[in-house]
Enzyme design. Structure first.
Site, mmCIF file in Angstrom:
data_model
loop_
_atom_site.group_PDB
_atom_site.id
_atom_site.type_symbol
_atom_site.label_atom_id
_atom_site.label_comp_id
_atom_site.label_asym_id
_atom_site.label_seq_id
_atom_site.Cartn_x
_atom_site.Cartn_y
_atom_site.Cartn_z
ATOM 1 C CG ASP A 197 3.328 12.638 10.042
ATOM 2 O OD1 ASP A 197 3.690 13.739 9.572
ATOM 3 O OD2 ASP A 197 3.515 11.551 9.465
ATOM 4 C CB VAL A 219 -9.583 3.481 5.480
ATOM 5 C CG1 VAL A 219 -10.639 4.481 5.036
ATOM 6 C CG2 VAL A 219 -9.575 3.338 6.993
ATOM 7 C CG ASP A 259 1.264 6.776 9.964
ATOM 8 O OD1 ASP A 259 1.621 6.167 10.990
ATOM 9 O OD2 ASP A 259 2.046 7.106 9.061
ATOM 10 C CE LYS A 284 3.694 2.787 10.249
ATOM 11 N NZ LYS A 284 3.267 4.116 10.716
ATOM 12 C CE LYS A 313 2.407 11.923 6.141
ATOM 13 N NZ LYS A 313 3.826 11.606 5.895
ATOM 14 N N PRO A 314 -2.116 15.398 4.292
ATOM 15 C CG PRO A 314 -2.225 16.863 2.468
ATOM 16 C CD PRO A 314 -1.388 16.522 3.667
ATOM 17 C CG LEU A 320 -2.060 -1.023 1.205
ATOM 18 C CD1 LEU A 320 -2.872 -0.923 2.486
ATOM 19 C CD2 LEU A 320 -2.968 -0.851 -0.004
ATOM 20 N N GLY A 321 1.992 1.222 0.667
ATOM 21 C CA GLY A 321 2.807 2.425 0.707
ATOM 22 C C GLY A 321 4.009 2.285 1.600
#
Length: 885
Positions: A130, A88, A147, A38, A132-133, A15-16
Site C-alpha cells: 500500500d 512521525v 502503515d 492504531k 502511496k503519498p 490523526l486519521g
C-alpha cells in the site's frame, strides 16, 4: 476515545482514518514520548484480528531508518487490538507535493528512501502492498514509510489461491486477495493473482509518476476504470506532461510501471541504483536546486483531489471488491490466450564487487573464491586479483596504456590468462601466476578472452585478421603451441570477440556467430573440436552476443546479449538440451562479460550505465557552456543545423531516435517515429534534409527526411550495412560507410536518390567531407594494425595524406571551418578533451580544458564555430549475480 488511557498510553487526538483502521496521537506516559496508536477498523472480524496480530509480529522485525518503528501490541479491556507505532512529526508526501516547493534532486532522495525501506522489508520477506503519498512522512531530511497494515509475508502471497477458498464473488471475502489503494495497484493485484516484491516496485513507480507529473499514472472516475488502465493501458511518458523530467527519469519510471513483473526492476536495489545514478548527475547540474514546479506545477487541483480522494483509500468494502472481481474475470477472459511470462529469477540478488565506477573486464575463479578484474583510469589499465571472502585486492599487472580484451582464471586457480592490445589493435595473450610474478607471452593475434578446456591443456579464442576481415575460432595448447583453426567467418560475417566457452565434456566450443543475411544478427553455435562441425544451440537470435559461459553440469549456457541495436546487453540462460531461452536480468544497466565458477551459483559480470548531457558553448569560450538536453544509455552522434538547432540520436523509450532541440534547450522534438534504430544524423548544408542510418526496414541503410519536421522519409541506399552518412557542401551527395564484405569501405550516392558509387576498396570508415568538398577524412590503417586518419579524394582513390590522429571507438573526427585542420577527442591522464591537428603537419593543439567527463560526440556550428558537445560518463563495476537458478 479522546482523553482515554489504554494501558499506559493516553490518547490525545485523532490523526486519521482509513479503510483498515483508525490512528490516534497518544502519550506514552512511562517513557514520556508521543506515539501513534492504531486500532483495527473491524475488531469483531476474527479474520482481520488474526491477520492484524500476524502482521504486527512481522513488522516488528523491521528496523530501518526509513521505516516507522512498531513499539508495542496490545488489547483494550474490551478486547479491541491495537498497535503502538513511532509517531512521525512532519508532512505526508502528498502535502509536500501540494506545497509545490521541492526540487527534483530532493524528490529523488525521498523516492530512494522509500525504495530503501522496501528493500529492508523485502529482505525480511515482507511486502508493503500500500505504497502511496499518505503513507510516506517527510520531516525535513527524515523520510519514514508508514502503515504496514497491509503488509504480508512473501511466501503467503506467492502461493496460488486455494481453489476451495472463498472467492471475491462469494459472500465472504478473503483477506489476501485484492488489497491496496486503487491508484497504486499493480496489474497482478488488480487481477487477484499471486504477487511478490515487484508489486511494491510498481506502486513506487506509480507514486514517482504522480510526483513528477502532478497527476496519477492511471485515472478514472471509478475503481473499474482505474483497474482497466492498470491492467491494459500504458501511461504517457512523464516528460510529455512535465518538460522538466529528464529522459533517464522517463526510463526509470516507465520501467517500474511495466505490466509484467519480469519486465520491471527485479529488486528494490536495482531501482535504487538507477535513481541514485540519476540523482548524482542532477546534483552536479546548475539547476539542481530548481523547484520541480518552476515551469510546471505539481500542485494537484481541487477537482483532482475531489475526484480521486476516495480512490486513495484502502478498499475494504464488499462492493468495491466485487467491482474488481468482475474486472478480473473480464480481463482474464480477454487475456487468457496470452502466454504467461516465465519469471524464474525474481529472487536473484545483484551485489557490487567493485565501487570505483571504472572496472572491467572480470572473471571469477573456478572455486569461486577469487576475482580477477581490470581497473581503468583514462588510457591506463591495471589488472587486479581480489579475494571475494575478505574483499582484499592485489595488483597483478601494474598500470600501463594497454587495453585489456579479456581475463580468465586457469581451472586450477594457479594462473590468470589475460589478453590485451598494446601498440596496435591486435591482442596478445599472456599468462601470469595468480598471485603475481612475471608474465609470459603465449600468442599474438588473440582478440577475445580465452576459454580453457576441462582438462586444462588447451585454450579456445577468437582471432581477427583486420586486413582480410576473416574471423577464426582457434584452439591451442596452454603454452601457445599447436594452434588449430576450428571455424572461420568472412565476407562480412563475424564471430563475437566477447569470447567462446568450452563444453564440460571437452568435445565442443560454443561461440556467437554474426551474419548480415536477413539483417545483421547473431546466433549461438557450437563447433565440435574433433572435426569443426557446426550446430546452432537455439533458434533464437540477438542483435549482438558478447561472452558466453557453460555451466559445469553441461545443461545450460549463460550469455550476455542485446535484443536490438539500442537495447542494453542483458544476461540470458540458454538450455543446451532444447534451446529454450530465459532472460535473467531485465533492467536499465548493461552487462558485459560472463564468468561462472564450478558450481555455477554465481554469475560475475560487468554492470555499466551511461549518463550524459548535451552542452552548448558560447562562441568565444568553449568551457563557458550550458546543458540543453539530458540523455541516458545509448547515443550515436549529434550535429548542427544551419539555423543553429542541434540534431542528435538518443534513446527515446526503448528505441534510438533522432531528435532536435534549440540551442537554448527549448522546443525539443522527436523527428523519427519509434521505428527501428536511428543513428548518426547529418544535416545537408542547404538545411533541407537530415540523413541518417536506420534499421527501420530490417537491414541498416541510409535514409533521408525533411529537416523541419521529420517527414518525407526516403530510403537512399540498399546495401544492408550502411552507416555514418556525411553530406557534401553543395548538398548534392552523401558519402557513407558500407560494412558488408569483410572490411568497411566508402561509397557515395546522390542525396535525391540514384546509383551508389564505391570510393575505396580498402579499409576506410566513418567518413567526413571537407568544407570545400575536395577531400574525405576517414579512419584508415596506416600500416599493419596501426589505425589513423586518411584523406582521400572526394571521387575516391588512394589516400593523399595519412595522419597519426588517436582513434577512440565511438568518435567521429570533424573538420575545422576553414578546412585546414581536423579536430578529434583524446584522453590524457583520464581526462577527455578536444584537440586539433593541422593538415600541414604542425603539432596538435588542445582546444578544450575540461576537467571531468567523457566526450561521446560533438560538432561545430556552421559560421560561428560554436561547440555542441555530449559529455558524461560510463559507470561500470563488477557485480555478482546470485540465486538466479
Amino acid at each position: 476515545m479522546l482523553g482515554r488511557t489504554i494501558s499506559h498510553y493516553r490518547i490525545k487526538e485523532l490523526l486519521g482514518k482509513g479503510g483498515m483502521g483508525v490512528v490516534y496521537l497518544a502519550e506514552d506516559m512511562q517513557l514520556g514520548r508521543n506515539v501513534a496508536l492504531k486500532f483495527l477498523a473491524s475488531p469483531e472480524d476474527h479474520h482481520y484480528r488474526a491477520r492484524f496480530l500476524r502482521e504486527a509480529r512481522a513488522v516488528s522485525r523491521l528496523s530501518h531508518p526509513h521505516i516507522a518503528t512498531l513499539h508495542d501490541y496490545g488489547e483494550t479491556p474490551e478486547g479491541e487490538p491495537f498497535i503502538v507505532m513511532e509517531f512521525v512529526n512532519g508532512q505526508t508526501l502528498g502535502e509536500v507535493l501540494d506545497a509545490g516547493e521541492i526540487s527534483l534532486v530532493d524528490l529523488l532522495k525521498i523516492i530512494e528512501s522509500i525504495a530503501e525501506a522496501l528493500s529492508a522489508a523485502h529482505a525480511q520477506g515482507i511486502i508493503h502492498r500500500d505504497i502511496k503519498p499518505s503513507n510516506v512522512m517527510v520531516d525535513r531530511n527524515v523520510v519514514k514509510v508508514l502503515d504496514f497494515g497491509l503488509a504480508k509475508q512473501v511466501q503467503d502471497l506467492t502461493q496460488a489461491p486455494d481453489p476451495e477458498a472463498d472467492t471475491m464473488l462469494g459472500t465472504n471475502t478473503r483477506s489476501d486477495v485484492v488489497v491496496g489503494t486503487p491508484l497504486y495497484l499493480s496489474p497482478e493485484q488488480a487481477m487477484s493473482k499471486p504477487i511478490d516484491t515487484r508489486s511494491d516496485l510498481f506502486a513506487l513507480g506509480a507514486l514517482l509518476y504522480e510526483c513528477i507529473t502532478g497527476r496519477p499514472a492511471f485515472a478514472g472516475g471509478s475503481v473499474w476504470e482505474i483497474g482497466v488502465q492498470v491492467i491494459k493501458v500504458d501511461p504517457p511518458r512523464p516528460s510529455t506532461i512535465n518538460p522538466q523530467v529528464p529522459h533517464e527519469l522517463d526510463l526509470i519510471t516507465m520501467k517500474a510501471l511495466e505490466k509484467k513483473p519480469a519486465d520491471r526492476f527485479q529488486s528494490a536495489e536495482e531501482m535504487i541504483t538507477a535513481l541514485k545514478s540519476l540523482r548524482v548527475t542532477l546534483s552536479n547540474s546548475e539547476d539542481r536546486t530548481q523547484s520541480l514546479n518552476r515551469s510546471f506545477s505539481t500542485r494537484r487541483s481541487n477537482i483532482f483531489q475531489r475526484t480521486f480522494g476516495k480512490l486513495r483509500q484502502p478498499r475494504a468494502s464488499i462492493a468495491v471488491l466485487l467491482l474488481i472481481a468482475l474486472l478480473s474475470i473480464l480481463v482474464w477472459f480477454a487475456l487468457r490466450g496470452r502466454p504467461e511470462s516465465s519469471t524464474p529469477f525474481h529472487n536473484m540478488q545483484v551485489t557490487k564487487l567493485t565501487n570505483s565506477g571504472n572496472s572491467g573486464p572480470a572473471a571469477i575463479s573456478f572455486d569461486g573464491r577469487r576475482m580477477a578484474y581490470v581497473v581503468s583510469q583514462g588510457k591506463m589499465e591495471t589488472l587486479m586479483n581480489s579475494s571475494l571472502a575478505t574483499d582484499s585486492s592485489i595488483t597483478i599487472v601494474p598500470a600501463d596504456s594497454a587495453k585489456y580484451l579479456g581475463v580468465t582464471f586457469s581451472r586450477d586457480g594457479e594462473y590468470i590468462y589475460y589478453v590485451r592490445a598494446e601498440s596496435t589493435e591486435t591482442g596478445r595473450l599472456y599468462r601470469i601466476p595468480a598471485f603475481g610474478g612475471p608474465s609470459k607471452k603465449l600468442l599474438e593475434g588473440v582478440d577475445s578472452a580465452v576459454a580453457e578446456s576441462p582438462d586444462g591443456n588447451r585454450l579456445a579464442f577468437i582471432s581477427l585478421n583486420r586486413s582480410s576481415g576473416i574471423y577464426s575460432l582457434t584452439i591451442a595448447n596452454t603454452d601457445g603451441s599447436s594452434s588449430r583453426t576450428l571455424a572461420t567467418r568472412k565476407q562480412g560475417d563475424e564471430f563475437s570477440l566477447g569470447g567462446p566457452a568450452w563444453s564440460p565434456d571437452g568435445e565442443k566450443v560454443v561461440c556467437a556467430a554474426a551474419t548480415w543475411s536477413g539483417g545483421y544478427h547473431m546466433n549461438l553455435i557450437e563447433v565440435k573440436v574433433k572435426d569443426g562441425a557446426e550446430r546452432p544451440i537455439t533458434s533464437r537470435s540477438w542483435a549482438e552476443i558478447l561472452q558466453s559461459a557453460w555451466s559445469e553440469d553441461g545443461k545450460a549456457l549463460v550469455i550476455a546479449a542485446a535484443e536490438s541495436g539500442s537495447s542494453p546487453y542483458q544476461i540470458w540462460q540458454v538450455s543446451y538440451a532444447d534451446g529454450k531461452v530465459e532472460r535473467i536480468t531485465n533492467d536499465l544497466n548493461e552487462y558485459q562479460g560472463i564468468s561462472l565458477p564450478a558450481d555455477a551459483k554465481t554469475i560475475v559480470s560487468v554492470q555499466s550505465r551511461r549518463l550524459s548531457k548535451i552542452w552548448v558553448s558560447s562562441s568565444n569560450d568553449l568551457e563557458d557552456s550550458r546543458p540543453v538536453a539530458s540523455e541516458a544509455d545509448l547515443s550515436y552522434g549529434l550535429t548542427w543545423t544551419n539555423d543553429n538547432k542541434i540534431v542528435f540520436s538518443s534513446m527515446v523509450g526503448d528505441r534510438l531516435n533522432i531528435s532536435m532541440v534549440d540551442e537554448d534547450g527549448s522546443n525539443r522534438k522527436q523527428l523519427t517515429g519509434n521505428s527501428g534504430e536511428n543513428y548518426h544524423p547529418a544535416v545537408s548544408p542547404d538545411g533541407r534534409y537530415i540523413v541518417f542510418a536506420s534499421g527501420r526496414a530490417g537491414a541498416f541503410n541510409i535514409w533521408r527526411m525533411n529537416a523541419n519536421d521529420g517527414g518525407g522519409l526516403v530510403q537512399l541506399t540498399s546495401g544492408g550495412s550502411d552507416f555514418y552518412p556525411s553530406c557534401s557542401p553543395d548538398s548534392r551527395s552523401v558519402v557513407y560507410e558500407h560494412q558488408q564484405g569483410g572490411s568497411p569501405t566508402l561509397w557515395k550516392i546522390p542525396i535525391d536518390g540514384g546509383q551508389s558509387v564505391q570510393l575505396t576498396n580498402k579499409y576506410a570508415a566513418v567518413p567526413v567531407v571537407s568544407p570545400d568538398g575536395k577531400l574525405i577524412a576517414c579512419r584508415y590503417y596506416l600500416e599493419g594494425d596501426i589505425k589513423g586518419i586518411a584523406l582521400i579524394p572526394f571521387d575516391g582513390g588512394e589516400p593523399v595524406k595519412l595522419l597519426q590522429i588517436p582513434i577512440i571507438d565511438w568518435q567521429r573526427i570533424r573538420w575545422t571551418l576553414e578546412g585546414k585542420a581536423l579536430t578529434y577527442v583524446d584522453a590524457v591522464d583520464g581526462v577527455y578533451n578536444l584537440w586539433s591537428q593541422p593538415l600541414d603537419g604542425g603539432p596538435p593543439k588542445q582546444l578544450t580544458h575540461f576537467k571531468t567527463d567523457v566526450i561521446f560526440s560533438y560538432d561545430w556550428s556552421a559560421g560561428s564555430n560554436r561547440l555542441a558537445c555530449e559529455r558524461g560518463d560510463d559507470i561500470s563495476d563488477v557485480v555478482a549475480i546470485r540465486n538466479y537458478r
